[in-house]
Structure formats: C-alpha cells, structure tokens
Design an enzyme around this catalytic site. Sequence first.
Site, PDB file in Angstrom:
ATOM      1  N   ASP A  20     -10.433   4.251  -1.587  1.00 50.55           N
ATOM      2  CA  ASP A  20     -11.098   3.261  -0.735  1.00 50.55           C
ATOM      3  C   ASP A  20     -12.622   3.203  -0.910  1.00 50.55           C
ATOM      4  OD1 ASP A  20      -8.530   3.132   0.166  1.00 50.55           O
ATOM      5  OD2 ASP A  20      -9.040   3.268   2.291  1.00 50.55           O
ATOM      6  N   ASP A  53       0.831  -1.205   0.000  1.00 53.28           N
ATOM      7  CA  ASP A  53       0.000   0.000   0.000  1.00 53.28           C
ATOM      8  C   ASP A  53       0.872   1.265   0.000  1.00 53.28           C
ATOM      9  OD1 ASP A  53      -2.021   1.821   0.406  1.00 53.28           O
ATOM     10  OD2 ASP A  53      -2.888   0.785   2.141  1.00 53.28           O
ATOM     11  N   GLY A  60      -5.151   3.410  -7.942  1.00 54.61           N
ATOM     12  CA  GLY A  60      -5.406   3.636  -9.367  1.00 54.61           C
ATOM     13  C   GLY A  60      -4.631   4.793  -9.956  1.00 54.61           C
ATOM     14  N   ASP A  61      -3.645   5.324  -9.206  1.00 54.69           N
ATOM     15  CA  ASP A  61      -2.867   6.448  -9.736  1.00 54.69           C
ATOM     16  C   ASP A  61      -1.972   5.989 -10.891  1.00 54.69           C
ATOM     17  OD1 ASP A  61      -4.050   8.056  -7.903  1.00 54.69           O
ATOM     18  OD2 ASP A  61      -2.351   8.121  -6.516  1.00 54.69           O
TER      19      ASP A  61
END
Length: 376
Positions: free
Chosen positions: A202, A142, A181-182
Amino acid sequence: MKLACAAAFLVFASLAFAQPIAATPPMGWNSWNHFAEKVNDAVVRAAADALVSSGLRDAGYIYVNIDDTWEGQRDAQGIIHTNEKFPDMKALADYVHGKGLKLGIYSSPGPKTCAGYEGSYQHEEQDARTYAAWGIDYLKYDWCSARQVYKDSDMPAVYRKMAHALRSTGRPIVFSLCQYGDEAVWRWGAESGGNLWRTTDDIEDKWDRMSDIGFSQNGLERFAGPGHWNDPDMLEVGNGGMNDDEYRTHFSLWAMLAAPLLAGNDLAKMSPATLAILANRDVIAIDQDSAGKQGRRVWEEGPLEIWVRDLADGSKAVGLFNRGHRALPITVRWRELGYSQPPSARDLWAHKDLGKLAEPYTVTVARHGVVMLRVR
Ligand code: GLA
C-alpha cells in the site's frame, strides 16, 4: 432487406469500433485513501457530484470506486447484501451512471476482505452476477485472507476464476488485481484476465513511501500495454501529507508509468492547488497516451533521475526528477536521448511552449520536485 443490411452494419460497427476495456489506464476516484471505513452512500454520491462540478469527469476521471467496507451478510441463498452504509446499491449505480460516470466495487477471493468484511470465497460466480445486476463496472479483488485458504502459487488460477465469472455476466467490468505485486504478478496478470494489477504494497500519503514505490517501477514497462496495466496504487494527491511539489512529482511519475489515475482525496473539499494538479490535461495526456508504452529511467545520478516515455505521435515525455533535499540543476543531453538536433518542448506544469531547447539543456528542479516536458 435494407433494414436487415443496416442492422447487420450496426452490429459490425459496434464490434469493430468498440473500445476494448481499459484501452488506456483507468481514471477515476477510489474511497480508500481518504475515507477508508467511513465510506458510505452519501460520500460516493458527493464524489460523483464533485467529479462533474470540478470538471474532472470531462478530463477523463470516469470510475467512482467503492473500496472495502460496503459488504453486509449473505442471505439463505448465499447472495451478498450491502451493509447499512449502502441502503441500495442499484440506486447508487443508477445515480452514478446518470452523471456519465461508472461505478466500481471491491471484494476478496478469500473468506474475508482486508478490513474483515464478507469476501467472495466460494461465491465467485454468484457475486459476479450480483455486481452485474447492480450495474457495477469495475472490481478490485484484494487477496488478503485468501492466504488462509490458498497457496500463493494458486493466485493465477484464483484470479482467472473471478475474471471468468465477470466475463460470463456479459457486462464489461474492469478487473483490478490487488495482491501487492507478489508472485511477479506482471508476468501472469493479463493472462489471468486482469486489466491492472498492483505492483507494490500500500501507498501512504508520505514522500518517502510514495517516492519509494514510484521510482521502484523501472523495469516493469514491458508488461504494460492497452488493456493491462501495472498499478503502483492509488493517488494521494490532496490528502495533506505532502507539499504541492511532491504531489506534482507523484502525479507526473504516475503519468510516466502509464499508471491508473485514481484520485484518493475528498473531491468535495479539494483546494484549487489540488484540482490544478489532478486536472492537468497535458500530464493526463501523457498518462492516457494511446500507444500505452510505459516510461523508463534513462539516467540517474545521486538524487536526480531522468525518465522518458515514448508517445503515439512520435514525441516523448521527459520527466526531470529531483529526489534530493534541496533544489538542484539537472542537465539533459539530447544526443543521449537519440536526438541529432535539440528538440522543441512544452513545459507541462508551467503550461508553456519553450521552443527549441539548448544542447545540453540545464534546468533547476525544486526539492522533491519535477520538470515535466513533452519534446518533439
Ligand atoms: C488493502 C489494499 C488497500 C485497501 C485495503 C482495504 O490494504 O491494498 O488498497 O483496499 O486493503 O481494506
């Protein structure tokens, strides 16, 4: 000689017939959506027990994934240890494996995780070895505080580094990219060793958030396939913020999207209605279809949408979704979906074969609800 031949055949067979990792979207449970920082050893054991006793393991839910807040301190050698909530990670992995399940864990490429615990920055290889020694089968990685030490454009290389570290352990470990999703992650996630990548920020246990995420996935279908999946985030089914029609829409849409099915509720305390949604084998079969072709939107009008997913046996999943605030009829014209004859169908929530359908076919769909068909 005979023995040597037999051994060589066994090696060949295990290589030739071994399932690639994440050949279908990963299924299991993750601690975050319900337990967040309250996850501990007992919660994870209870989740594993419930996967077995509820029948969900046998329906395909195999991964038991610990999310953020398990991390303790590093020792003088830099080795990561668990905190007091997880007294013995290896023993926990043994327990989970003993139930025919797999264990997942969580970290960040940055110095700290999203919840402020120890991340893997500059300890990537060491952490991968620790996870493998514990018997870990899945890593969610993450981004979070990585933004303090890297540029966004470093993401592909940073993820590749951990993918390589995991592979070097020799243990098959599913690699889950989480960076919301960047940088159009779907374009490089697979090349960076990802088996799945989050495509959005999120999820929340609310109709607006879930439906915004789910229905926005159209167009990403060409990036998914066996071994590498788009991940619109974990399930909220059963967490209490939506009604059962809304949860059926959530679950159906995730199946159309070939999304990972990671339950995010308290499995030890779920209602029969929640279990009936999570355990719907007809819908799970759509999600887990071996062709791995993600579905797409083929029609929309106001709050109504029709999604189609092509399946390995030549049949199609058809989802009729009503995002509106009251029940509405939806009409499907089979000819527009490429059928010269109206197909036969099974209704996957009514668990009923409908026989040959009408042309056009009209059905009333509940507010925020879905009618999910498998047609051939
Ligand atoms: C981020 C992720 C979530 C969860 C939390 C944990 O917000 O997107 O899925 O892992 O961090 O801190």
